[in-house]
Design a protein around this motif. Sequence first.
Motif, short mmCIF file in Angstrom:
data_model
loop_
_atom_site.label_atom_id
_atom_site.label_comp_id
_atom_site.label_asym_id
_atom_site.label_seq_id
_atom_site.Cartn_x
_atom_site.Cartn_y
_atom_site.Cartn_z
N MET A 91 0.83 -1.21 0.00
CA MET A 91 0.00 0.00 0.00
C MET A 91 0.86 1.26 0.00
SD MET A 91 -2.96 0.99 2.69
CE MET A 91 -1.77 1.33 3.96
N ARG A 92 0.79 2.00 -1.09
CA ARG A 92 1.58 3.22 -1.23
C ARG A 92 1.33 4.21 -0.11
NH1 ARG A 92 4.49 4.98 -5.22
NH2 ARG A 92 4.32 6.98 -4.23
N ALA A 93 0.06 4.24 0.37
CA ALA A 93 -0.30 5.25 1.36
C ALA A 93 0.47 5.07 2.67
CB ALA A 93 -1.81 5.21 1.63
N SER A 94 1.19 3.92 2.83
CA SER A 94 1.93 3.75 4.08
C SER A 94 3.06 4.77 4.21
CB SER A 94 2.46 2.34 4.26
OG SER A 94 2.57 1.65 3.07
N ILE A 95 3.36 5.48 3.12
CA ILE A 95 4.38 6.54 3.19
C ILE A 95 3.94 7.62 4.19
CG2 ILE A 95 3.48 7.93 1.25
CD1 ILE A 95 7.20 7.23 1.99
N CYS A 96 2.63 7.69 4.48
CA CYS A 96 2.19 8.73 5.42
C CYS A 96 2.52 8.39 6.88
CB CYS A 96 0.72 9.09 5.24
SG CYS A 96 -0.38 7.76 5.65
N LEU A 97 3.25 7.28 7.09
CA LEU A 97 3.76 6.99 8.44
C LEU A 97 5.03 7.79 8.73
CD1 LEU A 97 3.28 3.17 8.17
CD2 LEU A 97 2.23 4.59 9.94
N LEU A 98 5.66 8.26 7.66
CA LEU A 98 6.94 8.95 7.79
C LEU A 98 6.83 10.15 8.75
CD1 LEU A 98 9.61 8.35 6.36
CD2 LEU A 98 8.92 9.88 4.51
N GLY A 99 5.87 11.02 8.49
CA GLY A 99 5.70 12.24 9.31
C GLY A 99 5.49 11.92 10.78
N PRO A 100 4.50 11.07 11.10
CA PRO A 100 4.24 10.79 12.52
C PRO A 100 5.42 10.12 13.24
CG PRO A 100 2.45 9.96 11.15
CD PRO A 100 3.47 10.52 10.23
N LEU A 101 6.11 9.18 12.56
CA LEU A 101 7.23 8.50 13.23
C LEU A 101 8.36 9.50 13.50
CD1 LEU A 101 7.35 5.06 11.36
CD2 LEU A 101 6.50 5.52 13.67
N VAL A 102 8.64 10.36 12.50
CA VAL A 102 9.70 11.35 12.71
C VAL A 102 9.26 12.36 13.78
CG1 VAL A 102 11.07 13.16 11.59
CG2 VAL A 102 10.56 11.08 10.36
N GLY A 103 7.98 12.75 13.72
CA GLY A 103 7.46 13.71 14.70
C GLY A 103 7.60 13.19 16.12
N ARG A 104 7.14 11.97 16.34
CA ARG A 104 7.12 11.47 17.73
C ARG A 104 8.44 10.84 18.17
NH1 ARG A 104 3.28 6.98 20.04
NH2 ARG A 104 4.47 6.36 21.89
N LEU A 105 9.02 9.98 17.31
CA LEU A 105 10.22 9.23 17.73
C LEU A 105 11.51 9.89 17.26
CD1 LEU A 105 9.01 5.60 16.89
CD2 LEU A 105 8.83 6.80 19.08
N LYS A 106 11.37 10.91 16.38
CA LYS A 106 12.52 11.61 15.79
C LYS A 106 13.36 10.68 14.91
CE LYS A 106 11.16 15.15 18.14
NZ LYS A 106 9.85 15.54 17.61
N LYS A 107 12.78 9.59 14.50
CA LYS A 107 13.45 8.73 13.51
C LYS A 107 12.41 7.82 12.85
CE LYS A 107 14.98 5.50 17.08
NZ LYS A 107 16.05 4.75 17.66
N ALA A 108 12.73 7.40 11.62
CA ALA A 108 11.83 6.50 10.90
C ALA A 108 12.62 5.71 9.88
CB ALA A 108 10.75 7.31 10.19
N GLU A 109 12.17 4.47 9.64
CA GLU A 109 12.72 3.67 8.54
C GLU A 109 11.55 3.06 7.81
OE1 GLU A 109 15.84 0.90 9.39
OE2 GLU A 109 16.91 2.38 10.62
N ILE A 110 11.37 3.52 6.56
CA ILE A 110 10.22 3.06 5.79
C ILE A 110 10.68 2.65 4.41
CG2 ILE A 110 8.01 3.78 4.78
CD1 ILE A 110 7.41 5.32 7.11
N PRO A 111 10.29 1.43 3.97
CA PRO A 111 10.65 1.02 2.61
C PRO A 111 10.12 2.05 1.60
CG PRO A 111 9.78 -0.83 3.83
CD PRO A 111 9.58 0.37 4.70
N MET A 112 10.94 2.38 0.63
CA MET A 112 10.55 3.33 -0.42
C MET A 112 9.43 2.72 -1.24
SD MET A 112 11.97 6.03 -2.18
CE MET A 112 11.82 6.70 -3.81
N PRO A 113 8.31 3.43 -1.42
CA PRO A 113 7.23 2.85 -2.23
C PRO A 113 7.68 2.64 -3.67
CG PRO A 113 6.65 5.07 -1.47
CD PRO A 113 8.02 4.78 -0.96
N GLY A 114 7.20 1.57 -4.28
CA GLY A 114 7.61 1.25 -5.65
C GLY A 114 6.76 1.97 -6.68
N GLY A 115 6.90 1.54 -7.95
CA GLY A 115 6.11 2.15 -9.03
C GLY A 115 4.64 1.85 -8.85
N CYS A 116 3.83 2.46 -9.68
CA CYS A 116 2.40 2.32 -9.49
C CYS A 116 1.73 2.46 -10.86
CB CYS A 116 1.94 3.41 -8.55
SG CYS A 116 0.19 3.57 -8.40
N VAL A 117 0.65 1.73 -11.06
CA VAL A 117 0.05 1.69 -12.39
C VAL A 117 -0.52 3.04 -12.84
CG1 VAL A 117 -2.24 0.94 -11.63
CG2 VAL A 117 -1.39 0.19 -13.83
N ILE A 118 -0.85 3.93 -11.90
CA ILE A 118 -1.44 5.21 -12.33
C ILE A 118 -0.38 6.27 -12.63
CG2 ILE A 118 -3.60 4.76 -11.11
CD1 ILE A 118 -2.85 6.87 -9.07
#
Length: 432
Positions: A91-118
């Motif tokens: 799910m591409r939308a999981s990229i929106c975890l980046l802001g909250p994790l950095v905001g609260r924990l001051k760090k984040a590791e999230i797999p880069m979303p891949g290509g998408c048909v649209i």
Amino acid sequence: MEVFRICGGTSLNGVVNISGSKNAALPQFAATLLSSEQSVLRNVPNLSDVRFMAEILSELGAEVRQLDNSTWEINPANITHNAPYELVRKMRASICLLGPLVGRLKKAEIPMPGGCVIGQRPIDLHIKALSRLGANIELKKGIVKVDGKNLRGNKLFLGGRHGSTVTGTSNAIMAAVLAPGLTTIDSSACEPEISDLCSMLISMGAKISGVGSHRLEIEGVNKLSGCNHRVIPDRIEAATYAIAAAITQGEVTLNGAKSEHLGSFINVMQESGVSMDLEHTDQIKVYLKNGELNSLEIITLPYPGFPTDLQAQSCALACKANGLSILTERVYPSRFMHVPELMRMGADIAMEGASSVVKGKSKLTGAPVMASDLRASAALILAGLAAEGESWVQRIYHLDRGYDAFEKKLQALGAIVERVPENKLPKSFSTN
Ligand code: EPU
């Protein structure tokens, strides 16, 4: 896998309840991580994307419970900063975890979303926003690693080649609410889903002004509390049922829809001869005024322009309109995967760059077709409702990501549609 079997030719009539918005709910699940306290989200749509997001939050360490069909309780007291690739990649939308994790924990590791048909869907603007807020970001082995220990407010500009970015704005807001100092975001997206996220964050104690505009000001706070928030209705779902009413020459009342979120869509429909009766609050009655649909002229743009998420469904409608319709994509210039499939049903469509030119009054006939993404699935089902004979829409797992109980709601309006196992798909389609 399952497929949709549709017998076209029945007009849709009645009342349909609009569910909560997918694109509001997903970042709101992520936003609950900004506090260590428990939050409750209400009016959440029952969708596979929501269940993915709930699973990801659980993997991050949050306690997540579904209290009923549309209510979720999230307790994120103890969470980690590593989002699991196996879930995130779905799910591409999981990229929106980046802001909250950095905001609260001051760090984040999230797999880069891949290509998408649209389309390509890069995340450069998300990265730019976090860097401007003082985060250190590197991409290693396909993972975006963010070190936000020096996070602080700053001036951001989020305009890109295709306008502002919706999830990029969400990420910037969610990181900035817990960053010391003042952040201004110019050219921020102002979709209703962004305003709803801001309302939720304000109820958690965030200091945000300019909500609903292209300029947000955020004064960082030390800590946020939990919240009890009701997700706004899904404007794309509402508009899809409006198109279903128009394409089948029926009369459908959209219960719970907010006309103020549908602005440019209402205008386009009215100009095409579709009545959108806005007399009652949170209820819109849709019907074709004179039984005739005028051609459509659509250019997709960020809100309050015409939503890209309605371009494919509108293309199906244009097949039944008088004359030539033109639909131009400015947000995702290659989001036209539905076009060849609609043509299999008899649509007369020519592509001109990022525009489809649709010759109306086509006699659509039922056919087996393949859904390529969420909104294309809806477009093919709408075309199937207006076609003569039987259509089989395959790969409807795309549909389940974003339309809550689609076939049940359509059935209640009188559509002849059912979900069947793929092995029921006829082996050959005779033309006799
Ligand atoms: N873009 C960039 N760089 C970035 C981010 C975006 O160039 O860093 C470009 C995109 O490639 C695109 C444009 O900017 O051309 C807009 O993309 P945006 O970031 O706004 O899209 P998104 O946030 O990834 C959300 C919705 C989409 C919807 C778009 C546009 C969610 C979860 N998704 O995506 O919804 O199409 O905004 O309104 O909110 C859907 O529901 O079917 C769907 C695809």
